[in-house]
Design a protein around this motif. Structure first.
Motif, short mmCIF file in Angstrom:
data_model
loop_
_atom_site.label_atom_id
_atom_site.label_comp_id
_atom_site.label_asym_id
_atom_site.label_seq_id
_atom_site.Cartn_x
_atom_site.Cartn_y
_atom_site.Cartn_z
N THR A 34 -35.05 32.98 -25.99
CA THR A 34 -33.86 32.34 -26.62
C THR A 34 -32.56 33.01 -25.60
OG1 THR A 34 -33.67 33.91 -28.26
CG2 THR A 34 -34.40 31.68 -28.64
N PHE A 37 -29.48 30.91 -24.36
CA PHE A 37 -28.39 30.40 -25.20
C PHE A 37 -27.10 31.08 -24.65
CE2 PHE A 37 -30.31 29.13 -29.47
CZ PHE A 37 -31.51 28.69 -28.67
N TYR A 78 -34.08 37.54 -25.10
CA TYR A 78 -33.83 37.04 -26.61
C TYR A 78 -32.26 37.22 -27.10
CZ TYR A 78 -38.71 36.96 -26.80
OH TYR A 78 -40.17 36.78 -26.52
N LYS A 80 -28.83 35.99 -27.86
CA LYS A 80 -27.91 34.81 -27.85
C LYS A 80 -26.63 34.99 -27.29
CE LYS A 80 -31.32 32.56 -30.91
NZ LYS A 80 -31.20 32.45 -32.50
#
Lengths: 104, 309
Positions: A34, A37, A78, A80
């Motif tokens: 992720t 993001f 990971y 965000k």
């Protein structure tokens, strides 16, 4: 590459319904990264950090390490970039820096 | 019990291991994801989680992946009560028949406010009467946020949602008053030994309540207040501050009802005005000064009844 008929699981070996395999404990879920993001990156100032670990506790993505020696290192695959860690830090040691300022 | 301590008071007591790991599709600064992380951390490795349809099922379990490192199952939107109750009964039966090793397994049901307060309410009521050993947790983000922020019965008075847009005909957003779910569960099910409310901004309180709910024999219920940056229209870094303000203004109260005994868990030393909480959120942007006064009156009356003032 096609499998031979004998290599497929038989009806007794086939799991019931849709089964999803769990990621390792503590380890990130390898199938869903992720990091894309993120527009702001958290950077910890070692001089201001008092190693209390609130950033680790409050991170909604569980992407901070629990190790105080690494200043609760962020897993950038990971993170965000929500900024909750910078907001809860009592000494304001974490600053959110624009992702474009980093080369890698 | 499978934990060393029941109560978690400081960061040193908080377990280091994560059972809700990184790599899920929730929004930036998601309150429910923080709640899931803390719940899984408190419950430990011998827990089984069942989630009803909602943000914490759809956003977490993208095709063929999951962030839950402990056994996890999906239940239908209205089926959280029956799924949790059935799982707890099945573990008991299999241990009795010798098919599983006898040990303590914690069954946790996780449902959103729509899944618990609207659609799954009858199922939860049934599960609370059943007497099986389980804990049902509602993460209350005050709307059906997964499908695009529709009003649920836990949406507060005056809030914007896509079902209750403020405009020329109806100046206010939602004109219905928020349902008091934990009181309803406690009043209607006298056999339930533990009913509590918690907030993600008070993590030690939340983790302690999860452990207490799992430790009591029989069903237990916990409602967690989880700010939602997308549905409440605020900047994602404010998640923790808004959750804290909700408690400090009295818009949300932390209490537990243990064996029928009501006990406040946190009493704000001096309550802040509700406008401080409302003005940070875009969903209350259309409210004016008389509306703030009306909400303040309602909150004052509720706090007086609970003994906060």
């Amino acid at each position: 590459m096609t499998k031979k008929f004998e290599e497929f699981p038989t009806w007794k070996e086939m799991p019931v319904g849709l089964v999803v395999f769990a990621p390792p404990v503590n380890g990130p879920n390898p199938h869903y990264k992720t990091g894309t993001f993120r527009t702001l990156r958290p950077v910890t100032d070692p001089a201001k950090c008092n190693k209390d670990g609130l950033c680790w506790l409050y991170c909604p993505d569980s992407c901070r390490s629990s190790d105080a020696e690494t200043l609760f290192a962020v897993n950038l695959d990971y993170c965000k970039g929500c900024g909750v860690c910078a907001e809860v830090c009592p000494t304001k040691a974490i600053s959110m820096i624009n992702e474009l300022e980093f080369k890698e | 019990m499978s934990w060393e301590k029941l109560e978690i008071r400081t960061l040193k007591d908080a377990p280091k291991d994560e059972y809700f790991v990184a790599g899920h599709r929730t929004c930036q600064g998601c309150g429910p994801a923080l709640a899931c992380k803390l719940i899984a951390k408190a419950a430990g490795p011998r827990a089984v989680v069942i989630t009803a349809t909602g943000c914490m099922y759809v956003a977490n379990c993208s095709y063929n992946t999951t962030p839950w490192a402990i056994p996890w199952m999906h239940a239908q939107l209205g089926g959280i009560g029956s799924a949790v109750c059935g799982a707890a009964a099945a573990y008991k039966a299999m241990m009795r028949k010798g098919k599983l090793k006898k040990e303590e397994i914690h069954v946790i049901g996780l449902a959103g406010d729509g899944g618990a307060a609207d659609i799954g309410l009858s199922g939860i009521s049934g599960a609370m009467l059943s007497g099986e050993d389980h804990l049902i947790i509602t993460y209350d983000n005050e709307s059906y946020a997964n499908t695009g922020v529709q009003a649920s019965s836990l949406t507060p008075w005056g809030a914007w949602t896509t079902f209750t847009p403020p405009g020329k005909m109806l100046r206010l957003g939602n004109v219905r008053v928020k349902k008091d779910l934990p009181k309803m569960i406690a009043a209607g099910h006298p056999n339930v030994r533990y009913v509590a409310t918690a907030s993600t901004s008070f993590p030690f309180d939340l983790m302690t309540k999860v452990r207490k709910g799992l430790a009591v024999k029989g069903p237990a219920f916990l409602q967690v207040h989880t700010p939602c940056p997308k549905g409440w229209k605020f900047s994602p870094e404010l998640t923790v501050r808004i959750g804290r303000l909700a408690v400090e203004t009295g818009m949300w109260t932390l209490y537990e009802i243990e064996d029928g005994q009501f006990k406040l868990s946190y009493k704000p030393p001096k309550r802040k005005p509700v406008s401080e909480y409302l003005k940070l959120q875009g969903r209350f942007a259309h409210l004016r000064e008389p509306d703030y006064r009306y909400i303040q009156e309602q909150v004052d009356a509720a706090c007086k009844q609970l003994g906060i003032d």
